[in-house]
Design an enzyme around this catalytic site. Structure first.
Site, mmCIF file in Angstrom:
data_model
loop_
_atom_site.group_PDB
_atom_site.id
_atom_site.type_symbol
_atom_site.label_atom_id
_atom_site.label_comp_id
_atom_site.label_asym_id
_atom_site.label_seq_id
_atom_site.Cartn_x
_atom_site.Cartn_y
_atom_site.Cartn_z
ATOM 1 N N THR A 40 -10.867 49.087 -34.330
ATOM 2 C CA THR A 40 -10.405 50.399 -34.817
ATOM 3 C C THR A 40 -11.094 50.758 -36.134
ATOM 4 O OG1 THR A 40 -8.269 50.002 -33.787
ATOM 5 C CG2 THR A 40 -8.326 51.683 -35.501
ATOM 6 N N HIS A 43 -14.542 51.922 -35.448
ATOM 7 C CA HIS A 43 -14.557 53.322 -34.964
ATOM 8 C C HIS A 43 -14.460 54.288 -36.152
ATOM 9 C CE1 HIS A 43 -14.304 52.350 -30.741
ATOM 10 N NE2 HIS A 43 -13.182 51.669 -30.883
#
Ligand code: NAD
Ligand code: ZN
Length: 342
Positions: A40, A43
């Site tokens: 995450t 990203h």
């Protein structure tokens, strides 16, 4: 304090001086000691479509961490200054249908640390006391840092009874490789894991897999023959998000087998052989997050009882080397990547 911040809606992160956070009446103030980099965070750093839709800069990122309590609000009891803690990164509302039913991981109003509010890649973080998890003395600082992904692995792996069962895990990322150790710890028979990265397969083998294979060069049929398995895998844990892996899993399950899906596909729609699912009577279940806080108790007690996932940690960096840490995770030639904050 210092913090790793997504300053603008564009690729990149910067190490900045920002104001110290103030704990509210129900909050704990934590001095962060170590953090780990999650997909995450990558990203968010690289600013892909998901990040552009989800993240509102400026924001401190990061949600996998451990540290020690440095203060708390007036309403908080049960914590002491200096205590070692980690925290559940999903902050839930407590009053929606699912929260009230005891299914907090499905809260309709979840706020993610380092996703929807300031995160842990900082000298200090403020977390609601109900999300803070005390770390038992037997658990090292490194392992305490990765309780969030170990929790994903624990939640998925304990979804079905694995005692004496033949288990297929697809995807030997940090979570898949830790699932191998958990499946071994709880008494699975054969544990087979697949990935396309040799470095990760080697770690999964070290963590207890009977076979760690690249499905492009070794077929699951061959592995089952070698292991004298005649009818297929009893339990499948999908931890890659790869459509090909799910396909292979469904094709090699025993009639009546059970699959837990953790891996998130990058495409919205993934083709599925529904005939195989229907005629084999397969159970397929989606897994989200960690059970609050049953998963936290299960994983910490397994760690106290000898579960060893330390080989899943492959890299350590200092906070000044944050770019190198993100590059290491992006390369895929790694397990968990830790940044030592202090
Ligand atoms: P990761 O991306 O590091 O690991 C995925 C692994 O799958 C990689 O090592 C990759 O090489 C491998 N892979 C790719 N194609 C494959 C194929 N055809 N066959 C077998 N393996 C293949 O991710 P991670 O951090 O270990 O997390 C595992 C998955 O779980 C990811 O998809 C992640 O997004 C997801 N996830 C879901 C939740 C949830 O709550 N559902 C929480 C955390 C992570
Ligand atoms: Zn809720």
């Amino acid at each position: 304090m210092r913090a790793l911040v997504k300053t603008t809606a564009a690729p990149g992160l910067s190490l900045e001086e920002v104001d110290d956070p103030e704990p509210g009446p129900n909050d704990v103030l934590i001095e962060v000691r170590k953090v780990a980099v999650c997909g995450t965070d990558l990203h968010i750093a690289r600013w892909d479509d998901w990040a552009a839709k989800t993240i509102r800069p400026p924001m401190v990122i990061g949600h996998e961490f451990m540290g020690k309590v440095s203060g708390f609000g007036a309403e908080v009891s049960g914590f002491s200054v200096g205590q070692r803690v980690s925290a559940e990164g999903h902050i839930t509302c407590g009053y929606c249908r699912n929260c009230r039913a005891g299914r907090r991981r499905f809260c309709a109003n979840t706020v993610g640390i380092g996703v929807n509010r300031d995160g842990a890649f900082a000298d200090l973080i403020v977390v609601p006391a109900s999300n803070v998890f005390p770390v038992p003395d037997e658990i090292s600082d490194d392992i305490a840092t990765i309780l969030d992904p170990l929790g994903n692995a624990t939640h998925t792996t304990l979804e079905y009874d694995l005692v004496g069962e033949d288990v297929l895990i697809t995807g030997a990322g940090p979570i898949g490789m830790m699932s191998v150790a958990i499946a071994r710890h709880v008494g699975a028979r054969n544990i087979v894991i697949t990935d396309v990265k040799p470095e990760r397969l080697a770690i999964a083998a070290d963590l207890g897999a009977d076979r760690a294979i690249d499905p492009r060069t070794t077929s699951l049929d061959q592995v089952m023959t070698d292991l004298e398995m005649t009818e297929g895998f009893d339990v499948g844990l999908e931890m890659s998000g790869a459509s090909a892996a799910l396909d292979e899993m469904i094709g090699s399950m025993i009639t009546g087998g059970k699959i837990a899906l953790l891996g998130i596909p990058s495409a919205d729609r993934v083709p599925i052989d529904w005939n195989d699912i229907i005629f084999k009577g397969l159970t397929v279940k989606g897994i989200y997050g960690r059970k609050m806080f049953e998963t936290w108790y299960k994983m910490t007690t397994m760690l106290q009882g000898g579960l060893d996932v330390s080989s899943a940690i492959t890299h350590h960096f200092s906070i000044e080397e944050h770019e190198a840490a993100f590059n290491a995770l992006e390369s895929g030639d790694c397990g968990k990547v830790i940044i030592d904050w202090g």
